[in-house]
Design a protein around this motif. Structure first.
Motif, PDB file in Angstrom:
ATOM      1  N   SER A 153       0.957  -1.114  -0.017  1.00 56.81           N
ATOM      2  CA  SER A 153      -0.338   0.044  -0.064  1.00 56.81           C
ATOM      3  C   SER A 153       1.001   1.309  -0.001  1.00 56.81           C
ATOM      4  N   ASP A 154       2.040   1.184   0.381  1.00 55.16           N
ATOM      5  CA  ASP A 154       2.891   2.234   0.648  1.00 55.16           C
ATOM      6  C   ASP A 154       4.278   2.086  -0.125  1.00 55.16           C
ATOM      7  N   VAL A 155       4.334   1.133  -0.933  1.00 57.09           N
ATOM      8  CA  VAL A 155       5.688   0.953  -1.688  1.00 57.09           C
ATOM      9  C   VAL A 155       5.754   1.875  -2.816  1.00 57.09           C
ATOM     10  N   ASP A 156       7.004   2.243  -3.226  1.00 53.33           N
ATOM     11  CA  ASP A 156       7.255   3.110  -4.421  1.00 53.33           C
ATOM     12  C   ASP A 156       7.093   2.468  -5.763  1.00 53.33           C
ATOM     13  N   HIS A 157       7.357   1.099  -5.947  1.00 55.45           N
ATOM     14  CA  HIS A 157       7.559   0.537  -7.172  1.00 55.45           C
ATOM     15  C   HIS A 157       7.754  -1.076  -6.786  1.00 55.45           C
ATOM     16  N   VAL A 158       6.904  -1.802  -7.519  1.00 57.83           N
ATOM     17  CA  VAL A 158       7.155  -3.358  -7.357  1.00 57.83           C
ATOM     18  C   VAL A 158       7.603  -3.940  -8.876  1.00 57.83           C
ATOM     19  N   HIS A 163       5.583 -12.011 -16.306  1.00 58.78           N
ATOM     20  CA  HIS A 163       4.178 -11.408 -16.511  1.00 58.78           C
ATOM     21  C   HIS A 163       3.301 -12.268 -15.856  1.00 58.78           C
ATOM     22  N   THR A 164       3.223 -13.576 -15.623  1.00 59.19           N
ATOM     23  CA  THR A 164       2.300 -14.287 -14.948  1.00 59.19           C
ATOM     24  C   THR A 164       2.401 -13.785 -13.566  1.00 59.19           C
ATOM     25  N   CYS A 165       3.479 -13.720 -13.173  1.00 59.91           N
ATOM     26  CA  CYS A 165       3.634 -13.058 -11.478  1.00 59.91           C
ATOM     27  C   CYS A 165       3.199 -11.849 -11.493  1.00 59.91           C
ATOM     28  N   LYS A 166       3.354 -10.994 -12.553  1.00 57.52           N
ATOM     29  CA  LYS A 166       2.811  -9.622 -12.382  1.00 57.52           C
ATOM     30  C   LYS A 166       1.243  -9.494 -12.285  1.00 57.52           C
ATOM     31  N   GLU A 167       0.423 -10.434 -13.051  1.00 54.19           N
ATOM     32  CA  GLU A 167      -0.654 -10.574 -12.991  1.00 54.19           C
ATOM     33  C   GLU A 167      -1.258 -11.141 -11.511  1.00 54.19           C
ATOM     34  N   ASN A 168      -0.327 -11.861 -11.059  1.00 49.94           N
ATOM     35  CA  ASN A 168      -0.791 -12.676  -9.832  1.00 49.94           C
ATOM     36  C   ASN A 168      -0.587 -11.508  -8.716  1.00 49.94           C
ATOM     37  N   THR A 169       0.414 -10.742  -8.677  1.00 48.67           N
ATOM     38  CA  THR A 169       0.672  -9.737  -7.798  1.00 48.67           C
ATOM     39  C   THR A 169      -0.396  -8.682  -7.746  1.00 48.67           C
ATOM     40  N   VAL A 170      -0.564  -8.173  -8.982  1.00 42.30           N
ATOM     41  CA  VAL A 170      -1.600  -6.939  -9.243  1.00 42.30           C
ATOM     42  C   VAL A 170      -3.139  -7.445  -8.518  1.00 42.30           C
ATOM     43  N   LEU A 171      -3.401  -8.741  -8.518  1.00 43.15           N
ATOM     44  CA  LEU A 171      -4.747  -9.086  -8.239  1.00 43.15           C
ATOM     45  C   LEU A 171      -4.490  -9.255  -6.758  1.00 43.15           C
ATOM     46  N   ARG A 172      -3.657  -9.943  -6.198  1.00 45.04           N
ATOM     47  CA  ARG A 172      -3.263 -10.116  -4.694  1.00 45.04           C
ATOM     48  C   ARG A 172      -3.366  -8.901  -3.889  1.00 45.04           C
ATOM     49  N   ALA A 173      -2.560  -7.915  -4.496  1.00 47.33           N
ATOM     50  CA  ALA A 173      -2.500  -6.810  -3.630  1.00 47.33           C
ATOM     51  C   ALA A 173      -3.291  -5.562  -4.133  1.00 47.33           C
ATOM     52  N   LEU A 175      -3.153  -3.849  -6.909  1.00 53.03           N
ATOM     53  CA  LEU A 175      -2.097  -2.611  -7.234  1.00 53.03           C
ATOM     54  C   LEU A 175      -2.749  -2.024  -8.574  1.00 53.03           C
ATOM     55  N   ASP A 176      -2.264  -0.865  -8.896  1.00 51.05           N
ATOM     56  CA  ASP A 176      -2.377  -0.358 -10.097  1.00 51.05           C
ATOM     57  C   ASP A 176      -1.144  -1.072 -11.151  1.00 51.05           C
ATOM     58  N   PRO A 177      -1.566  -1.655 -12.190  1.00 57.09           N
ATOM     59  CA  PRO A 177      -0.558  -2.074 -13.115  1.00 57.09           C
ATOM     60  C   PRO A 177       0.671  -1.198 -13.481  1.00 57.09           C
ATOM     61  N   GLN A 178       0.232  -0.027 -13.611  1.00 60.10           N
ATOM     62  CA  GLN A 178       1.483   1.026 -13.942  1.00 60.10           C
ATOM     63  C   GLN A 178       2.466   1.027 -12.918  1.00 60.10           C
ATOM     64  N   MET A 179       2.403   0.657 -11.671  1.00 56.00           N
ATOM     65  CA  MET A 179       3.599   0.726 -10.611  1.00 56.00           C
ATOM     66  C   MET A 179       4.095  -0.417 -10.636  1.00 56.00           C
ATOM     67  N   VAL A 180       3.948  -1.584 -11.441  1.00 58.69           N
ATOM     68  CA  VAL A 180       4.573  -3.057 -11.544  1.00 58.69           C
ATOM     69  C   VAL A 180       5.312  -3.095 -12.682  1.00 58.69           C
ATOM     70  N   VAL A 374      14.379   1.737 -12.408  1.00 55.31           N
ATOM     71  CA  VAL A 374      13.306   1.597 -11.547  1.00 55.31           C
ATOM     72  C   VAL A 374      13.831   2.524 -10.470  1.00 55.31           C
ATOM     73  N   TYR A 375      14.723   2.589  -9.912  1.00 51.28           N
ATOM     74  CA  TYR A 375      15.564   3.483  -8.991  1.00 51.28           C
ATOM     75  C   TYR A 375      15.507   4.605  -9.212  1.00 51.28           C
ATOM     76  N   ASP A 376      15.961   5.013 -10.568  1.00 51.75           N
ATOM     77  CA  ASP A 376      15.736   6.586 -10.992  1.00 51.75           C
ATOM     78  C   ASP A 376      14.486   6.888 -11.041  1.00 51.75           C
ATOM     79  N   HIS A 377      13.226   5.798 -11.444  1.00 47.91           N
ATOM     80  CA  HIS A 377      11.822   6.547 -11.404  1.00 47.91           C
ATOM     81  C   HIS A 377      11.515   6.808  -9.926  1.00 47.91           C
ATOM     82  N   VAL A 378      11.784   5.932  -8.995  1.00 48.52           N
ATOM     83  CA  VAL A 378      11.261   6.166  -7.715  1.00 48.52           C
ATOM     84  C   VAL A 378      11.950   7.289  -6.885  1.00 48.52           C
ATOM     85  N   SER A 379      13.198   7.394  -7.325  1.00 48.94           N
ATOM     86  CA  SER A 379      13.995   8.688  -6.570  1.00 48.94           C
ATOM     87  C   SER A 379      13.357   9.823  -6.955  1.00 48.94           C
ATOM     88  N   GLU A 380      12.741   9.937  -7.983  1.00 46.50           N
ATOM     89  CA  GLU A 380      12.105  11.337  -8.529  1.00 46.50           C
ATOM     90  C   GLU A 380      10.689  11.447  -7.951  1.00 46.50           C
TER      91      GLU A 380
END
Length: 459
Positions: A153-158, A163-173, A175-180, A374-380
């Motif tokens: 809920s409070d993480v900057d990026h996942v 891709h299967t893991c992404k679908e699973n994580t987005v549904l479980r948590a 999440l907005d798919p754009q942040m994964v 990803v680190y560049d993105h979250v640092s901004e």
């Protein structure tokens, strides 16, 4: 300069319950990613729990510093969840090493979840990598998914490894798919080279390297081995790994009198995996759930034909000419394994090209470069205020949301208490390991890359 931009340097803390000396895909991922990030000029430390007498601080290959924190483990090397007791020592390490980004790994790691919570309380950027797939029905999965929802809920990026893991994580948590992002695992192909000479032409050897747990399909393997041995008299098995299902495998071997055809090696070090792989012709991976499966890539790099179940992210890992897929059922696995044996005996499959193909498909340098983006993105990204954090947690459920808000509020007050009890100025700052020399704008080649996985360490 790289791609017209100046490369930033980060101080990164990798946090997980799962790290060496235990071997496995997550452990290898953290180590290899850390090494390549160091090659790119970043400072990386690892925080994990103590393993036996391995506690305190160790310096490993390339100056990678590992903090082995003395915490109690309860199941499969996962620490006992305490929520708050990890905060004092975690804060001390983060301030001492001047960490900019906390990168947690694995849904079942208590240290990972607690580190992300404490990092956000301290105003530090947090990234999470998910390596596993989970269901939605059983009690254990429901509990794990709720904990994941709390952490993310409070993480900057996942980051997910498929891709299967992404679908699973987005549904479980939720999440907005754009942040994964999807960044796969990789292998150091130079560490997994094929055998210089052909294997025994009169026998086919099937390799299995796995933790011997239910979710790895060991029950399928127990039923499959006697049937394959009966159908193919010149087939042998080599099984490496340990776990609660080992006794069942040994009983199967005794029952069917297969002691001379089923060799059990027990637990092996990761640097010995290649030596076991090159003894075989086929790698069998009967897993019931898998987000990626790094060992499959390692097997193909060693020139083995792969038989695996079509589950999770496994179909994304290798092209079809390197694999024979099966449903996670005993009959289908027997048929797929028999097809693979026949394909090798009739030379319908040429495994001599597998190593070069894997080397071009998977590279830890590429994984590190993508993780760096990803680190560049979250640092901004802007730092969230305390009220905004509470709003995010409150949306996690009618009762869970209120409980999560209480946890965050207590963590915030604990942080204030620690700032008073031990101010930042009273904590010694650790000296940095010398950074990589830059050659033509890129890090100098790491000579340790093609040596053993773990390398040397000092206390």
């Amino acid at each position: 300069m790289t791609n017209g931009r100046k490369r930033r340097r980060y101080r990164i803390a990798m946090v997980s319950d799962f790290f060496y000396p235990q071997s496995g895909g997550i452990e290898s991922h953290i180590y290899q990613l850390s090494q390549r990030l160091i090659d790119r000029g970043h400072k990386v430390i690892v925080i994990t729990h103590a393993y036996g007498d391995r506690s305190g601080v160790r310096i490993t290959t390339n100056g990678l510093k590992v903090y082995y924190v003395p915490f109690l483990t309860i199941y499969r090397e996962a620490t006992l969840p305490t929520v708050f007791s990890f905060f004092p020592i975690f804060r001390n390490i983060i301030i001492r090493e001047r960490v900019d980004i906390v990168h947690g790994h694995a849904s079942l790691s208590s240290l990972c979840h607690e580190a992300i919570l404490h990092a956000r309380t301290m105003g530090i950027k947090a990234v999470f990598t998910d390596h596993s797939l989970f269901g939605f029905k059983d009690a254990a999965s429901i509990f794990t998914n709720k904990i994941l929802k709390f952490t993310l809920s409070d993480v900057d990026h996942v980051i997910c490894v498929s891709h299967t893991c992404k679908e699973n994580t987005v549904l479980r948590a939720a999440l907005d798919p754009q942040m994964v992002s999807v960044i796969p695992n990789a292998v150091v192909s130079a560490n997994f080279t094929p055998a210089p000479h052909r294997r025994d032409p009169h026998h086919t050897t099937i390799i299995v390297i796995s933790r011997l747990f239910y979710n790895k399909g060991i029950d399928l393997l127990i039923n499959l081995i006697p049937r394959i041995c009966a159908l193919h008299p010149r087939v042998r098995f080599i099984i490496a790994g340990d776990g609660p299902k080992r006794i069942d495998l040994e009983q199967m071997r005794e029952k069917h009198l297969l002691q001379d055809r089923v060799e059990m090696l027990g637990s092996i070090r990761h640097e010995d995996v290649r030596d076991v792989m090159v003894r075989g012709d086929i790698y069998l991976h009967p897993s019931l759930t898998e987000a990626f499966g790094t060992v499959i890539v390692e097997a193909a790099s060693c020139g083995l034909y792969v038989v695996c179940t079509r589950v999770g992210g496994v179909p994304e890992v290798l092209p079809e000419y390197m694999t024979s897929f099966a449903l996670p059922s005993e009959d289908d696995l027997v048929h797929a394994t028999s097809r693979a044996i026949a394909a090798l005996r009739t030379h319908r499959v040429d495994t001599s090209t597998f190593h070069e193909a894997v080397a071009t498909m998977y590279s830890w340098t590429n994984v590190a470069a993508r993780t760096e983006l990803v680190y560049d993105h979250v640092s901004e990204m802007p730092t969230l205020g305390f009220v905004e954090r509470l709003r995010r947690y409150y949306g996690c459920g009618v009762w869970a949301g209120k409980l999560f808000c209480v946890c965050v509020a207590v963590d915030y007050l604990l942080g204030v208490l620690l700032d008073w009890w031990r101010p930042v100025e009273s904590i010694d700052v650790a000296r940095d390991w010398p950074r990589k020399k830059m050659v033509d704008g890129e890090p100098e080649k790491n000579e340790a890359e093609n040596r053993g996985v773990w390398g040397k360490e000092t206390r």
